[in-house]
Enzyme design. Sequence first.
Site, PDB file in Angstrom:
ATOM      1  N   ALA A  79      -4.151  14.751   5.297  1.00 30.65           N
ATOM      2  CA  ALA A  79      -3.906  13.529   6.060  1.00 30.65           C
ATOM      3  C   ALA A  79      -2.837  12.692   5.379  1.00 30.65           C
ATOM      4  O   ALA A  79      -2.876  12.491   4.167  1.00 30.65           O
ATOM      5  CB  ALA A  79      -5.195  12.727   6.192  1.00 30.65           C
ATOM      6  N   LYS A  99      -9.314  -0.546  -5.915  1.00 29.30           N
ATOM      7  CA  LYS A  99      -9.374   0.156  -4.638  1.00 29.30           C
ATOM      8  C   LYS A  99     -10.737   0.812  -4.437  1.00 29.30           C
ATOM      9  O   LYS A  99     -11.215   1.562  -5.294  1.00 29.30           O
ATOM     10  CB  LYS A  99      -8.272   1.219  -4.567  1.00 29.30           C
ATOM     11  CG  LYS A  99      -8.230   1.986  -3.264  1.00 29.30           C
ATOM     12  CD  LYS A  99      -7.877   1.073  -2.083  1.00 29.30           C
ATOM     13  CE  LYS A  99      -7.940   1.845  -0.756  1.00 29.30           C
ATOM     14  NZ  LYS A  99      -6.707   2.591  -0.489  1.00 29.30           N
ATOM     15  N   HIS A 102       2.870  14.694   1.444  1.00 31.32           N
ATOM     16  CA  HIS A 102       2.249  15.989   1.148  1.00 31.32           C
ATOM     17  C   HIS A 102       3.299  17.066   1.380  1.00 31.32           C
ATOM     18  O   HIS A 102       4.144  16.931   2.274  1.00 31.32           O
ATOM     19  CB  HIS A 102       1.064  16.268   2.075  1.00 31.32           C
ATOM     20  CG  HIS A 102      -0.118  15.381   1.881  1.00 31.32           C
ATOM     21  ND1 HIS A 102      -1.006  15.526   0.845  1.00 31.32           N
ATOM     22  CD2 HIS A 102      -0.563  14.323   2.610  1.00 31.32           C
ATOM     23  CE1 HIS A 102      -1.956  14.606   0.937  1.00 31.32           C
ATOM     24  NE2 HIS A 102      -1.708  13.862   2.005  1.00 31.32           N
ATOM     25  N   HIS A 145       0.860  -1.194   0.000  1.00 32.74           N
ATOM     26  CA  HIS A 145       0.000   0.000   0.000  1.00 32.74           C
ATOM     27  C   HIS A 145       0.891   1.239   0.000  1.00 32.74           C
ATOM     28  O   HIS A 145       1.450   1.617   1.040  1.00 32.74           O
ATOM     29  CB  HIS A 145      -0.892   0.020   1.252  1.00 32.74           C
ATOM     30  CG  HIS A 145      -1.883   1.147   1.256  1.00 32.74           C
ATOM     31  ND1 HIS A 145      -3.245   0.926   1.344  1.00 32.74           N
ATOM     32  CD2 HIS A 145      -1.731   2.485   1.187  1.00 32.74           C
ATOM     33  CE1 HIS A 145      -3.883   2.085   1.341  1.00 32.74           C
ATOM     34  NE2 HIS A 145      -2.975   3.051   1.234  1.00 32.74           N
ATOM     35  N   HIS A 185     -10.506   1.132   1.787  1.00 34.03           N
ATOM     36  CA  HIS A 185     -10.314   2.132   2.838  1.00 34.03           C
ATOM     37  C   HIS A 185     -11.528   2.010   3.749  1.00 34.03           C
ATOM     38  O   HIS A 185     -12.617   2.497   3.420  1.00 34.03           O
ATOM     39  CB  HIS A 185     -10.206   3.543   2.256  1.00 34.03           C
ATOM     40  CG  HIS A 185      -9.984   4.596   3.294  1.00 34.03           C
ATOM     41  ND1 HIS A 185      -8.765   5.216   3.473  1.00 34.03           N
ATOM     42  CD2 HIS A 185     -10.811   5.128   4.242  1.00 34.03           C
ATOM     43  CE1 HIS A 185      -8.848   6.076   4.471  1.00 34.03           C
ATOM     44  NE2 HIS A 185     -10.086   6.047   4.951  1.00 34.03           N
ATOM     45  N   ASP A 230       1.343   2.627   3.582  1.00 32.36           N
ATOM     46  CA  ASP A 230       0.459   3.772   3.377  1.00 32.36           C
ATOM     47  C   ASP A 230       1.250   5.070   3.453  1.00 32.36           C
ATOM     48  O   ASP A 230       0.744   6.095   3.902  1.00 32.36           O
ATOM     49  CB  ASP A 230      -0.700   3.780   4.384  1.00 32.36           C
ATOM     50  CG  ASP A 230      -1.769   4.817   4.047  1.00 32.36           C
ATOM     51  OD1 ASP A 230      -1.876   5.204   2.865  1.00 32.36           O
ATOM     52  OD2 ASP A 230      -2.492   5.243   4.973  1.00 32.36           O
ATOM     53  N   ASN A 251      -5.335   7.239  -6.249  1.00 33.19           N
ATOM     54  CA  ASN A 251      -6.082   8.473  -5.963  1.00 33.19           C
ATOM     55  C   ASN A 251      -5.308   9.719  -6.391  1.00 33.19           C
ATOM     56  O   ASN A 251      -4.906  10.561  -5.582  1.00 33.19           O
ATOM     57  CB  ASN A 251      -6.478   8.548  -4.486  1.00 33.19           C
ATOM     58  CG  ASN A 251      -5.294   8.444  -3.533  1.00 33.19           C
ATOM     59  OD1 ASN A 251      -4.285   7.809  -3.839  1.00 33.19           O
ATOM     60  ND2 ASN A 251      -5.416   9.064  -2.375  1.00 33.19           N
ATOM     61  N   LEU A 304      -5.222   9.330   7.907  1.00 42.79           N
ATOM     62  CA  LEU A 304      -6.524   8.661   7.884  1.00 42.79           C
ATOM     63  C   LEU A 304      -6.346   7.244   7.360  1.00 42.79           C
ATOM     64  O   LEU A 304      -5.702   7.068   6.318  1.00 42.79           O
ATOM     65  CB  LEU A 304      -7.514   9.433   6.997  1.00 42.79           C
ATOM     66  CG  LEU A 304      -8.008  10.768   7.568  1.00 42.79           C
ATOM     67  CD1 LEU A 304      -8.857  11.497   6.539  1.00 42.79           C
ATOM     68  CD2 LEU A 304      -8.797  10.557   8.859  1.00 42.79           C
ATOM     69  N   HIS A 310       1.507   5.383  -1.696  1.00 43.04           N
ATOM     70  CA  HIS A 310       1.108   6.559  -2.476  1.00 43.04           C
ATOM     71  C   HIS A 310       2.366   7.192  -3.055  1.00 43.04           C
ATOM     72  O   HIS A 310       3.227   7.667  -2.302  1.00 43.04           O
ATOM     73  CB  HIS A 310       0.381   7.585  -1.597  1.00 43.04           C
ATOM     74  CG  HIS A 310      -0.911   7.096  -1.038  1.00 43.04           C
ATOM     75  ND1 HIS A 310      -2.116   7.247  -1.693  1.00 43.04           N
ATOM     76  CD2 HIS A 310      -1.188   6.445   0.122  1.00 43.04           C
ATOM     77  CE1 HIS A 310      -3.087   6.715  -0.963  1.00 43.04           C
ATOM     78  NE2 HIS A 310      -2.541   6.227   0.144  1.00 43.04           N
ATOM     79  N   LEU A 311       2.459   7.195  -4.363  1.00 44.78           N
ATOM     80  CA  LEU A 311       3.614   7.793  -5.038  1.00 44.78           C
ATOM     81  C   LEU A 311       3.304   9.158  -5.640  1.00 44.78           C
ATOM     82  O   LEU A 311       4.213   9.853  -6.095  1.00 44.78           O
ATOM     83  CB  LEU A 311       4.122   6.853  -6.143  1.00 44.78           C
ATOM     84  CG  LEU A 311       4.702   5.516  -5.683  1.00 44.78           C
ATOM     85  CD1 LEU A 311       5.123   4.689  -6.886  1.00 44.78           C
ATOM     86  CD2 LEU A 311       5.874   5.720  -4.733  1.00 44.78           C
ATOM     87  N   ARG A 312       2.015   9.518  -5.675  1.00 48.08           N
ATOM     88  CA  ARG A 312       1.589  10.780  -6.288  1.00 48.08           C
ATOM     89  C   ARG A 312       1.998  10.815  -7.767  1.00 48.08           C
ATOM     90  O   ARG A 312       2.086   9.784  -8.421  1.00 48.08           O
ATOM     91  CB  ARG A 312       2.135  11.988  -5.521  1.00 48.08           C
ATOM     92  CG  ARG A 312       1.914  11.962  -4.016  1.00 48.08           C
ATOM     93  CD  ARG A 312       0.489  11.786  -3.604  1.00 48.08           C
ATOM     94  NE  ARG A 312       0.341  11.986  -2.158  1.00 48.08           N
ATOM     95  CZ  ARG A 312      -0.667  11.522  -1.451  1.00 48.08           C
ATOM     96  NH1 ARG A 312      -1.617  10.811  -2.033  1.00 48.08           N
ATOM     97  NH2 ARG A 312      -0.745  11.747  -0.153  1.00 48.08           N
ATOM     98  N   HIS A 342      -4.625  -0.542   5.824  1.00 35.70           N
ATOM     99  CA  HIS A 342      -4.180   0.234   6.990  1.00 35.70           C
ATOM    100  C   HIS A 342      -5.100   0.028   8.200  1.00 35.70           C
ATOM    101  O   HIS A 342      -5.721   0.958   8.711  1.00 35.70           O
ATOM    102  CB  HIS A 342      -4.023   1.721   6.673  1.00 35.70           C
ATOM    103  CG  HIS A 342      -5.061   2.312   5.757  1.00 35.70           C
ATOM    104  ND1 HIS A 342      -6.424   2.209   5.983  1.00 35.70           N
ATOM    105  CD2 HIS A 342      -4.935   3.022   4.609  1.00 35.70           C
ATOM    106  CE1 HIS A 342      -7.073   2.832   5.029  1.00 35.70           C
ATOM    107  NE2 HIS A 342      -6.184   3.335   4.178  1.00 35.70           N
TER     108      HIS A 342
END
Length: 351
Positions: free
Chosen positions: A267, A101, A255, A15, A138, A251, A43, A223, A17-19, A176
């Site tokens: 978050a 997802k 940011h 899990h 989620h 996760d 996302n 979150l 997030h690489l953006r 998560h």
Amino acid sequence: MPTPRLVLRRPDDWHVHLRDGAMLAAVLPFTARQFGRAIIMPNLKPPAATAADAAAYRDRILAALPAGVEFTPLMTAYLTDATDPDDLAAGAAAGIFTAAKLYPANATTNSAHGVTDLNRIARVLERMAEIGLPLLIHGEVTDGNVDIFDREAVFIDRTLAPLLERHPTLRVVLEHATTQEAVDFVRAHADSGRVGATITAHHLLINRSHIFQGGIRPHLYCLPIAKREKHRRALVEAAISGEGPFFLGTDTAPHPVTAKESACGCAGCFTAATALELYAEAFEEAGALDKLEAFASLNGPRFYGLPVSEEQVVLERSGTVVLDLVTLPDGDAVLPFRSGEKLSWRFMGAV
């Protein structure tokens, strides 16, 4: 005598997030350095909702990899009320999608396009069960009447349990996990082999009191939010158990500092800079370093039906200091989890 060195099969991150764009280029090297594969969250803005979207995003990830680094991004579909089951199945058949997802609409970062009602994606879920494509969830309700610290437990009772009854062959990962209720639910379905859970390093290391220790600490806000100490202890016990349904998912969610330290902060905890060192710290605190390989390297591939890595990596007790900041081209930066702190372990790379 303390263990001076850990040798593990190369782990995977189930899990992450690489953006995209400049943020992708800045954070990807940290994940690719430690992990052989990673489940990539979809996302984005706009979300990676179709097979074409996911394939294009995969190409951007591969193009951003540092030279000579081997890393496999495992792509996911962002489910919306309008998801086409045929596109999803075609993407899975073509090797584009490893999973799909489910974000309840407005549950977390960039989830505005998420699913508003599970009945709207009933055909999608039926097709996923038919082809064996895992559903990654989620697991929080978005009902404003439910306290933020209770939203996972309520989701399990109100949404997840009925979902599994309606789709008795659907394979599900509760992403998560943060509560005793999540641990108990996953264990109750362990014999089925179709329910798993990822556990983050930060949820193993902090409880909700840490967020307010000496003032509000926005870089610990994530979150699902960290819960009471009893829930953190339940997560640690599950992670170190060696049980197959529990596996590593950072996760990690970068940011910019300006977005975290604002009137309405985003978050997410950015743990990728020292992910394995953080997990090693949590396992060592629990007296269970010998269980880290099962959690980090073995259970996830087996759940997903993928081969376990043959490569080995080393952690040494020489210690490391977490980066203060990861700078971005626009002059902003990302603050890593435990920025500037000394950790006991150091990731040394492949054997």
